[in-house]
Every structure is written in structure tokens, then in C-alpha cells.
Design an enzyme around this catalytic site. Sequence first.
Site, PDB file in Angstrom:
ATOM      1  N   MET A  30       0.850  -1.196   0.000  1.00 50.04           N
ATOM      2  CA  MET A  30       0.000   0.000   0.000  1.00 50.04           C
ATOM      3  C   MET A  30       0.888   1.249   0.000  1.00 50.04           C
ATOM      4  SD  MET A  30      -3.406  -0.951   2.076  1.00 50.04           S
ATOM      5  CE  MET A  30      -2.763  -0.711   3.710  1.00 50.04           C
ATOM      6  N   HIS A  37       9.430  -3.475   3.383  1.00 51.27           N
ATOM      7  CA  HIS A  37       8.953  -3.753   2.017  1.00 51.27           C
ATOM      8  C   HIS A  37      10.134  -4.087   1.099  1.00 51.27           C
ATOM      9  CE1 HIS A  37       5.654  -0.890   3.338  1.00 51.27           C
ATOM     10  NE2 HIS A  37       4.955  -1.925   2.913  1.00 51.27           N
ATOM     11  N   GLY A 149       4.951 -10.241   4.224  1.00 48.88           N
ATOM     12  CA  GLY A 149       5.750 -10.077   5.435  1.00 48.88           C
ATOM     13  C   GLY A 149       5.127 -10.749   6.651  1.00 48.88           C
ATOM     14  N   ASP A 152       2.524  -9.103   9.320  1.00 47.21           N
ATOM     15  CA  ASP A 152       1.064  -9.272   9.282  1.00 47.21           C
ATOM     16  C   ASP A 152       0.767 -10.775   9.248  1.00 47.21           C
ATOM     17  OD1 ASP A 152       0.196  -6.460   9.102  1.00 47.21           O
ATOM     18  OD2 ASP A 152       1.374  -6.504   7.268  1.00 47.21           O
TER      19      ASP A 152
END
Length: 281
Positions: A30, A37, A149, A152
Site C-alpha cells: 500500500m 517492504h 511479510g 502481518d
Amino acid sequence: MVIFKKIADIQSYIISQRAQNRNIGFVPTMGALHNGHISLVKHAKDVADIVVSSIFVNPTQFNDAKDFEKYPVSIEDDVKMLIEAGCDILLLPAVDEMYPDGSGKMPTFDFGYLDTILEGEKRPGHFKGVGQVVARLLDIVKPDILVMGQKDYQQCMVVKSLLLQTGSNAKMHIAPTQREADGLAMSSRNRRLTEPQRALAGTIYQCLVSIQTKQDEGNFTLVQKECTDLLTTKGFEVEYISLADADNLTLLSNYQGGRPMVALIAARIGEIRLIDNMLLQ
Ligand code: PAF
């Protein structure tokens, strides 16, 4: 890096890559990218020929309108970071490109138990939105490998279920959480922490370490209370401090030797909601 805003264009480009026998690794995001990331992109680069990433702040997964409004956006920096990390293709779609007939017309998925506990319970509708957008993205990119990842953790499980439900051939790779020096899990929402909040935010990691370390004492309820008290004293509002089976997220009331376990925490500091987890060794 080639940037696409239109889905038809990225689809034909990916088809041309695949025709050259290149396999595709995909990192959906996002935006508001950080080194967490980037580690996913680098992982994808190690295991796939072509790395595709997407930046789309999916409105349907925000159960809290304020969180959506305030979600950090930094496209220019994101693009630079992706280029440096060696990402090959970026999808940057507008909402009406992703949901041309409105999100209400998109298929929904049932995640059963997973949607009733922890994040599912605290953020009603969140996983429905995640399921919708990830299904749409998978349909566009059709990756061989999907990299997500561990930060989460529950989302990874939901997406695993989604892969089964949609019959996707993508193999999921879960990459380890990247942390700041004080242990705080990297997250786009960290940018919204004030300096004093940021100074306290590493306490969540300290709690996870203590849940891990104290498993030999065999009293999770006690550690849970100590952690709740510590976080509360520092000004956090604790949503949950839980222990679960690492494979299916069955909630556990105490440590169980020999069982793979994960500790999960969600807590708010001011307006910011932070989550983190740790697999118990
Ligand atoms: O983890 C995220 O950033 C999002 O939930 C995802 C998987 C990109 C879907 O919008």
C-alpha cells in the site's frame, strides 16, 4: 522499472515476459515503503526472474475511515526505493481501475475462524477487503511466487486460505519482519508516531521477547498480565496480547511444549494502532 497505471497494459506486458519463460515474483503493497517492504522485494528478486510490485491504498480494507484518510502516501520516494531494490514492474492503479464496477461487485471470500479472532475481531471487514484486493491483484499479475511479510501474520494466513479458495498456483513466501534498532517492527504507520510515542513503541517488542523468554516458566497468563501492565503504564491501550498455534492460529491459554506457537500483540498509542508478533523458538 516499468510503471503501469492501466491493468490491461500491465497484463499484456507480463504475458510477454512469461512468454520468455520468466517466472514472476509479486510483492503487493500500500506504498509508504520502508526497509521491510524492500526486504520483500529483495527476497522476490532472489527467487524469481521478474519482480512485480503494486502500490494501491485499498479503501475496502480500512475499517476505520480516519486510518484511511491519514494513511501515509509517498509515491515519489516509493518509486525511487523500488528502482534501487531492483523491482522490474510497478502497478500503480487508481481505485476505478481496480474496482471498475465498484467494490460491492467484487467476489468475497469466507475466512471462517480466522476472521473471528484477533485482527478479524478487532477490525471487522478488514480481511474481507484484503481478500477482495489480493484476489484482484493475483488475477492481474498471476505470480508464481507471492511474497508477504510475517509482520502481518494473520494476513499471511488469510491470504494462504485465499490462494486455496481461488485455486491460484502462486506459492507464498513469508519473509521475516524487519525491525528498528530498538526492536520496533517496521511499518508505514510508524511515520505517524510522535517523537515521545516513537520512543515508547519498542516496548511491544520487549513484551514479545519476554513472552518468548518466559515460556519455560509455563505461565502465560502471568506474562500476559505483566506485559499488559507495562504497556498500559507507558500509555498504550492494549487490544490483545495472545498466544496461538503458529499453524492455524488456534488461541492458547498457556504455553504448550512441542507445539509451534506464535505470540501476537496489538496496542494503540495515541491514534496509532501497532501490531507485531513473534514465533516462539
Ligand atoms: O499488507 C498490505 O500492505 C496490504 O494489506 C496488502 C496485502 C497490500 C493488500 O492491500
